[in-house]
Motif scaffolding. Structure first.
Motif, PDB file in Angstrom:
ATOM      1  N   LEU A 149       0.836  -1.209   0.000  1.00 54.11           N
ATOM      2  CA  LEU A 149       0.000   0.000   0.000  1.00 54.11           C
ATOM      3  C   LEU A 149       0.871   1.260   0.000  1.00 54.11           C
ATOM      4  CD1 LEU A 149      -2.725  -1.300   2.459  1.00 54.11           C
ATOM      5  CD2 LEU A 149      -3.163  -0.491   0.138  1.00 54.11           C
ATOM      6  N   THR A 150       1.980   1.222   0.752  1.00 57.58           N
ATOM      7  CA  THR A 150       2.887   2.382   0.785  1.00 57.58           C
ATOM      8  C   THR A 150       3.469   2.612  -0.604  1.00 57.58           C
ATOM      9  OG1 THR A 150       3.436   1.814   3.056  1.00 57.58           O
ATOM     10  CG2 THR A 150       4.903   3.383   1.956  1.00 57.58           C
ATOM     11  N   SER A 151       3.828   1.521  -1.246  1.00 52.18           N
ATOM     12  CA  SER A 151       4.398   1.610  -2.587  1.00 52.18           C
ATOM     13  C   SER A 151       3.399   2.216  -3.576  1.00 52.18           C
ATOM     14  CB  SER A 151       4.807   0.198  -3.005  1.00 52.18           C
ATOM     15  OG  SER A 151       5.308   0.204  -4.272  1.00 52.18           O
ATOM     16  N   ALA A 152       2.109   2.003  -3.304  1.00 48.31           N
ATOM     17  CA  ALA A 152       1.066   2.577  -4.173  1.00 48.31           C
ATOM     18  C   ALA A 152       0.754   4.018  -3.754  1.00 48.31           C
ATOM     19  CB  ALA A 152      -0.195   1.715  -4.109  1.00 48.31           C
ATOM     20  N   GLY A 153       1.517   4.549  -2.794  1.00 48.27           N
ATOM     21  CA  GLY A 153       1.354   5.958  -2.406  1.00 48.27           C
ATOM     22  C   GLY A 153       0.382   6.174  -1.259  1.00 48.27           C
ATOM     23  N   ALA A 154      -0.044   5.081  -0.594  1.00 45.80           N
ATOM     24  CA  ALA A 154      -1.044   5.247   0.474  1.00 45.80           C
ATOM     25  C   ALA A 154      -0.381   5.480   1.825  1.00 45.80           C
ATOM     26  CB  ALA A 154      -1.925   4.002   0.547  1.00 45.80           C
ATOM     27  N   ASP A 155      -1.055   6.221   2.680  1.00 45.54           N
ATOM     28  CA  ASP A 155      -0.615   6.394   4.066  1.00 45.54           C
ATOM     29  C   ASP A 155      -1.837   6.604   4.944  1.00 45.54           C
ATOM     30  OD1 ASP A 155      -1.331   9.065   3.851  1.00 45.54           O
ATOM     31  OD2 ASP A 155       0.723   9.775   3.560  1.00 45.54           O
ATOM     32  N   GLN A 156      -1.580   7.052   6.160  1.00 44.73           N
ATOM     33  CA  GLN A 156      -2.620   7.209   7.178  1.00 44.73           C
ATOM     34  C   GLN A 156      -3.784   8.091   6.719  1.00 44.73           C
ATOM     35  OE1 GLN A 156      -0.799   8.602  10.719  1.00 44.73           O
ATOM     36  NE2 GLN A 156      -2.656   8.388  11.962  1.00 44.73           N
TER      37      GLN A 156
END
Ligand code: DLL
Length: 436
Positions: A120-127
């Protein structure tokens, strides 16, 4: 700015990774030899002891594990911990034979959350993101796997599960979901449903999608991206190893980074079992080096791909696997020629006027194999003009003959007439098995 990666280990040097891998491999091998009678017997048969594993290359001395071994030891025979330490059970989506059951300890679930958090982080997602999970929840690992990752990065998680596609579109729109997680075929279906209900990408807040669980081509990625107005990321995994998150795409889209601090990959010749040199295409094999409940040694995935150890321009050093081209057991043999559904999909996606919704039917008539592909025309194709339909069929038949080297019958069908899938798409019906 969101983080470029979740864990610094994703950019570690090869030396650091190799030393971590060796230490973890040695621990795992020792543990399965002591705790799992199935492995002790297999090791003894080959005359190999845990202390024989001195380097990573010694991995090839160890026995393979096959799906059949999980079936034979169903349900708890391969556990390396007492059952009371198991806090979760998941299973494969398999439709034939016994289900394959896999077990997790608390720590295994944390690792699963960690690797899907990396995706998910690699796809640009965060909190700050709203993650809409439309993989099926339940025994299938898709739903709960991405759910765990979304919780790990502390995103707002919407556990929609699959099905009721109009409602999916409504939720995407109303709740302002920013990241969609589902199979690529379902993403396409959700995109079509949105378009048919008059919902345009700019009415949605979506920016990225994390799609996997089945093979899909770069062209299909482009279609999904256009329909939903997002950047699409691939995610690969299998239930026996952990579920989704075994390897993850990055924004370079040039192979999937294997989380090799947890899962040690090899490429082997599927016929001889011999380890192949770097860059060669073959069957992907994984050894779990951190799992507690059911660590598998040299598990034969049946997926065919290559490995690339060159560091990626995204900064990650984790080895990249190519998109699986197909599975050794998905491969159809038609009149002696090996055919992968992905080759057919590639041709369809290169052709204008049709959609990538298709069904392949294989049969044997008068002792000769036949293959017929039904494919849906695009909504704006003039399906009632017979000449156009015949021309398009011939064009596709010629293109397929060129790529596959066998003749294929093409049957064009009306837009939206083939059944859509809400999970993994079933694209092949082999009637030959019914006659056997
Ligand atoms: O499909 C786990 C998963 C869920 C992966 C959600 C990604 C997203 P299984 O049901 O055990 O597990 O099926 C595993 O699916 O061996 C591949 O043949 C295929 N597969 C999974 N991901 C991909 C992918 C889940 N990204 C089997 N591309 C694997 C191609 C994939 N094939």
């Amino acid at each position: 700015m969101s983080k470029p990666y979740w864990n610094p280990i994703e950019t570690a040097s090869r030396e650091e990774l190799r030393s971590l891998q060796l230490q973890r491999l040695q621990n795992t091998v020792r543990r399965v030899y002591e705790k799992v009678p199935f492995y002790r017997e297999k090791f003894d048969q080959l005359g190999v002891k845990p202390e024989d594993i001195r380097t990573l290359a010694d991995l090839s001395k160890l026995p393979f594990t096959y799906k059949q071994d999980l079936r034979d030891n169903y349900p708890y025979g391969l556990l390396a911990v007492p059952l009371e330490e198991v806090t979760r059970v998941q299973a494969t989506s398999g439709t034939t034979g016994r289900q394959t059951v896999v077990c997790y300890t608390d720590n295994d679930l944390n690792i699963w959350g960690e690797v899907t958090a990396r995706a998910l982080t690699s796809a640009g997602a965060d909190q700050r993101d709203i993650v809409h999970v439309s993989y099926g929840y339940g025994l299938f690992t898709g739903g709960l796997g991405l759910h765990q990752g979304a919780q790990t990065i502390r995103a707002t998680t919407i556990p929609v599960s699959s099905g009721n596609t109009k409602r999916q579109v409504q939720i995407l729109k109303d709740l302002r979901s920013t990241v969609l997680c589902c199979t690529p075929s379902y993403a396409l279906y959700i995109g079509e449903t949105a378009r048919d209900s008059g919902v345009t990408p700019d009415q949605l807040a979506l920016k990225a999608g994390v799609f996997g669980a089945e093979p899909w081509t770069p062209k299909m990625r482009a279609q999904i991206e256009e329909l939903l107005g997002i950047e699409a990321f691939d995610i690969y995994g299998l239930c026996e190893i952990i579920g989704p998150g075994v390897s993850v795409d990055c924004h370079c889209h040039d192979g999937l980074h294997i989380n090799e601090d947890h899962f040690l990959p090899e490429i082997i010749d599927p016929d001889t079992g011999e380890v192949l040199p770097e860059g060669a295409e073959g069957e992907l094999v994984f050894t779990c080096i951190t799992k507690e409940a059911m660590p598998l040694i040299r598990y034969r995935t049946r997926d065919i791909c290559t490995l690339n150890y060159e560091p990626c321009s995204c900064g990650r050093t984790l080895v990249r696997m190519s998109k699986p081209r197909g599975r050794t057991d998905d491969m159809m043999i038609i009149r002696g020629v090996n055919v992968f559904p992905s080759q057919i999909e590639g041709v369809l996606l290169d052709t204008k006027g049709i959609t990538p919704n298709y069904m392949i039917e294989v049969d044997r008539i008068n002792n000769t194999d036949t293959i017929e592909v039904s494919v849906e025309v695009a909504p704006d194709f003039e399906f009632d003009v017979i000449r156009l339909v015949e021309e398009k069929q011939r064009e596709l038949e010629r293109a397929l003959q060129q790529v596959l080297n066998i003749s294929v019958k093409v049957n064009l069908v009306g837009a939206r007439t083939l059944q859509r899938s809400e999970g993994k798409a079933k694209r092949v019906i082999d009637h030959r098995q019914l006659h056997e």
